[in-house]
Design a protein around this motif. Sequence first.
Motif, PDB file in Angstrom:
ATOM      1  N   CYS A 168       0.905  -1.217  -0.090  1.00 56.31           N
ATOM      2  CA  CYS A 168       0.014  -0.037  -0.246  1.00 56.31           C
ATOM      3  C   CYS A 168       0.792   1.144  -0.088  1.00 56.31           C
ATOM      4  CB  CYS A 168      -0.832   0.173   1.369  1.00 56.31           C
ATOM      5  SG  CYS A 168      -2.130  -1.402   1.219  1.00 56.31           S
ATOM      6  N   PHE A 169       1.865   1.190  -0.887  1.00 60.66           N
ATOM      7  CA  PHE A 169       2.844   2.269  -0.989  1.00 60.66           C
ATOM      8  C   PHE A 169       3.814   2.594   0.064  1.00 60.66           C
ATOM      9  CE2 PHE A 169      -1.204   2.779  -3.705  1.00 60.66           C
ATOM     10  CZ  PHE A 169      -0.258   2.523  -4.827  1.00 60.66           C
ATOM     11  N   ARG A 170       3.999   1.769   0.663  1.00 62.41           N
ATOM     12  CA  ARG A 170       4.799   1.911   2.176  1.00 62.41           C
ATOM     13  C   ARG A 170       6.224   1.863   1.434  1.00 62.41           C
ATOM     14  NH1 ARG A 170       2.657  -1.837   6.653  1.00 62.41           N
ATOM     15  NH2 ARG A 170       2.153  -3.340   4.820  1.00 62.41           N
ATOM     16  N   TRP A 171       6.614   1.616   0.584  1.00 63.11           N
ATOM     17  CA  TRP A 171       7.852   1.239   0.257  1.00 63.11           C
ATOM     18  C   TRP A 171       7.906   1.290  -1.357  1.00 63.11           C
ATOM     19  CZ3 TRP A 171       6.236  -2.731   3.371  1.00 63.11           C
ATOM     20  CH2 TRP A 171       5.480  -3.814   2.921  1.00 63.11           C
ATOM     21  N   GLY A 172       9.186   1.967  -1.922  1.00 60.54           N
ATOM     22  CA  GLY A 172       9.274   2.224  -3.375  1.00 60.54           C
ATOM     23  C   GLY A 172      10.068   3.253  -3.652  1.00 60.54           C
ATOM     24  N   ARG A 173      10.163   3.634  -5.022  1.00 57.05           N
ATOM     25  CA  ARG A 173      10.671   4.816  -5.637  1.00 57.05           C
ATOM     26  C   ARG A 173       9.386   6.010  -5.867  1.00 57.05           C
ATOM     27  NH1 ARG A 173      12.371   2.510 -10.986  1.00 57.05           N
ATOM     28  NH2 ARG A 173      10.275   1.642 -10.630  1.00 57.05           N
ATOM     29  N   PRO A 174       9.872   7.286  -5.979  1.00 55.75           N
ATOM     30  CA  PRO A 174       8.959   8.357  -6.033  1.00 55.75           C
ATOM     31  C   PRO A 174       8.203   7.946  -7.602  1.00 55.75           C
ATOM     32  CG  PRO A 174      11.138   9.122  -5.646  1.00 55.75           C
ATOM     33  CD  PRO A 174      11.462   7.637  -5.717  1.00 55.75           C
ATOM     34  N   GLU A 175       8.598   6.994  -8.260  1.00 54.30           N
ATOM     35  CA  GLU A 175       8.050   6.848  -9.540  1.00 54.30           C
ATOM     36  C   GLU A 175       6.783   5.743  -9.428  1.00 54.30           C
ATOM     37  OE1 GLU A 175      12.590   7.115 -10.723  1.00 54.30           O
ATOM     38  OE2 GLU A 175      10.964   6.575  -9.151  1.00 54.30           O
ATOM     39  N   MET A 176       6.586   5.346  -7.985  1.00 56.97           N
ATOM     40  CA  MET A 176       5.360   4.576  -8.097  1.00 56.97           C
ATOM     41  C   MET A 176       4.137   5.525  -7.840  1.00 56.97           C
ATOM     42  SD  MET A 176       5.713   3.095  -3.960  1.00 56.97           S
ATOM     43  CE  MET A 176       5.994   4.162  -2.713  1.00 56.97           C
ATOM     44  N   HIS A 177       4.569   6.520  -7.294  1.00 58.44           N
ATOM     45  CA  HIS A 177       3.269   7.631  -7.028  1.00 58.44           C
ATOM     46  C   HIS A 177       2.914   8.051  -8.317  1.00 58.44           C
ATOM     47  CE1 HIS A 177       3.547   7.050  -2.653  1.00 58.44           C
ATOM     48  NE2 HIS A 177       4.948   7.213  -2.789  1.00 58.44           N
ATOM     49  N   ILE A 178       3.817   8.541  -9.288  1.00 54.05           N
ATOM     50  CA  ILE A 178       3.487   8.905 -10.722  1.00 54.05           C
ATOM     51  C   ILE A 178       2.748   7.871 -11.435  1.00 54.05           C
ATOM     52  CG2 ILE A 178       4.438   9.722 -12.755  1.00 54.05           C
ATOM     53  CD1 ILE A 178       6.956  10.750 -11.118  1.00 54.05           C
ATOM     54  N   MET A 179       3.356   6.791 -11.343  1.00 52.40           N
ATOM     55  CA  MET A 179       2.197   5.486 -11.917  1.00 52.40           C
ATOM     56  C   MET A 179       1.164   5.452 -11.275  1.00 52.40           C
ATOM     57  SD  MET A 179       3.290   1.508 -12.527  1.00 52.40           S
ATOM     58  CE  MET A 179       2.218   0.515 -12.758  1.00 52.40           C
ATOM     59  N   ALA A 180       0.849   5.453 -10.234  1.00 49.78           N
ATOM     60  CA  ALA A 180      -0.424   5.330  -9.387  1.00 49.78           C
ATOM     61  C   ALA A 180      -1.350   6.518  -9.932  1.00 49.78           C
ATOM     62  CB  ALA A 180      -0.302   5.264  -7.743  1.00 49.78           C
ATOM     63  N   LYS A 181      -0.798   7.684  -9.858  1.00 47.65           N
ATOM     64  CA  LYS A 181      -1.737   8.719 -10.208  1.00 47.65           C
ATOM     65  C   LYS A 181      -2.085   8.750 -11.893  1.00 47.65           C
ATOM     66  CE  LYS A 181      -1.039  13.609 -11.446  1.00 47.65           C
ATOM     67  NZ  LYS A 181      -1.370  13.467 -12.866  1.00 47.65           N
ATOM     68  N   GLU A 182      -1.210   8.300 -12.831  1.00 48.45           N
ATOM     69  CA  GLU A 182      -1.719   8.162 -14.146  1.00 48.45           C
ATOM     70  C   GLU A 182      -2.607   7.173 -14.282  1.00 48.45           C
ATOM     71  OE1 GLU A 182       1.705   7.743 -16.332  1.00 48.45           O
ATOM     72  OE2 GLU A 182       2.691   9.378 -15.768  1.00 48.45           O
ATOM     73  N   LEU A 183      -2.511   5.849 -13.573  1.00 51.04           N
ATOM     74  CA  LEU A 183      -3.663   4.947 -13.401  1.00 51.04           C
ATOM     75  C   LEU A 183      -4.883   5.383 -13.027  1.00 51.04           C
ATOM     76  CD1 LEU A 183      -1.448   1.817 -12.476  1.00 51.04           C
ATOM     77  CD2 LEU A 183      -2.245   2.563 -14.656  1.00 51.04           C
ATOM     78  N   MET A 184      -5.015   6.205 -11.787  1.00 51.28           N
ATOM     79  CA  MET A 184      -6.280   6.435 -11.106  1.00 51.28           C
ATOM     80  C   MET A 184      -6.858   7.594 -12.034  1.00 51.28           C
ATOM     81  SD  MET A 184      -4.681   7.498  -7.483  1.00 51.28           S
ATOM     82  CE  MET A 184      -6.054   8.341  -7.070  1.00 51.28           C
ATOM     83  N   GLU A 185      -6.264   8.001 -12.977  1.00 48.82           N
ATOM     84  CA  GLU A 185      -7.072   8.953 -14.003  1.00 48.82           C
ATOM     85  C   GLU A 185      -7.855   8.294 -15.113  1.00 48.82           C
ATOM     86  OE1 GLU A 185      -3.677  11.027 -16.045  1.00 48.82           O
ATOM     87  OE2 GLU A 185      -3.500  12.443 -14.226  1.00 48.82           O
TER      88      GLU A 185
END
Length: 332
Positions: A168-185
């Motif tokens: 649930c986004f507790r670990w990973g690179r900053p890129e994971m949040h960018i990917m999540a944002k794009e998919l949420m769209e």
Amino acid sequence: MTSHPEFRAASELVSAAHTINVVGHLRPDADAIGSISATVEALRQLGKTAQGFIGQVESMPANLLSIPGAADIIFSSDLPDSDLIIVVDCGSQERTGDFEDTIVSRRSSTIVVDHHATNPGFGRVNLIDTEAESTTTILFAWLEHLGVRTTQSIAHGLYAGLLTDTGCFRWGRPEMHIMAKELMEFGLDIRQISAELIDKTSLEDLRLVGQIMSKIETHSAGPYRLAVLVADHATINGHSKAAVEGLIETVRAVDGADFGAVFKEYEPGVFTVSLRSSKLSVGSLAVHLGGGGHVPAAGYTARGTELEALDTLITAAVELGETLNCSSVVSN
């Protein structure tokens, strides 16, 4: 998402194929099911005849059926002929289960897409990125390279893998949040997705988890402290695998423990062992014991009695000693 140097070679194999089988790993999780479902839909969009498979007869945990396309995945011991095989989220060829021999014999027509650090690359083309948080992270970039139009259902499958493999986004690179944002769209109901894959449980599952958790133990393993849960066959047989698989995240966080292990006896005398740590390379430990995985999250299979399986793990940790130390571990 960054491009992989082998995207072009993989895309050329897809372009030349008419029939494509997409294979995920034994005892699939959301990254495996999300990867299969998204890839199958993408390939069909490209005009290919595609089907998803898992190399075992037993079906998936019920909560994974919330991923679009999951219900169409075939669980079988036989993999039909096809022009191309795409293996997703399998850290080794053994993880393809009953399909292993077939895939070994068809290496020249196999693409491997994976993010496990221990993957040796067993395909003709290997899209392996050990920095990727999930296999769906790699697929997100490759499907764009293929010219696939992202639909809500494809986005759902890709997001499912990213959500669960990052805790649930507790670990990973900053890129994971960018990917999540794009998919949420693409109109994803992320609250519902999380509820289905992470939160939903039953009274029976809670009682099962409580029964197993009440027997937690810690042991010395050379210079380290190990937190252990054992889910024996008599306790878990006939119960939800999703509940049992979720136990490892609790063991990971035990105060004072350097690493955690859950021994799951799905078959009498055969333990599927999950390892987690934010301090040690449990991936190296798993490889030493014949398994594989990531630096902070890995697994292997042990045989024998409960005491024999535990002793084998402790002995391995003692043998590897300080070599397991990690100065920095980023979980995938």
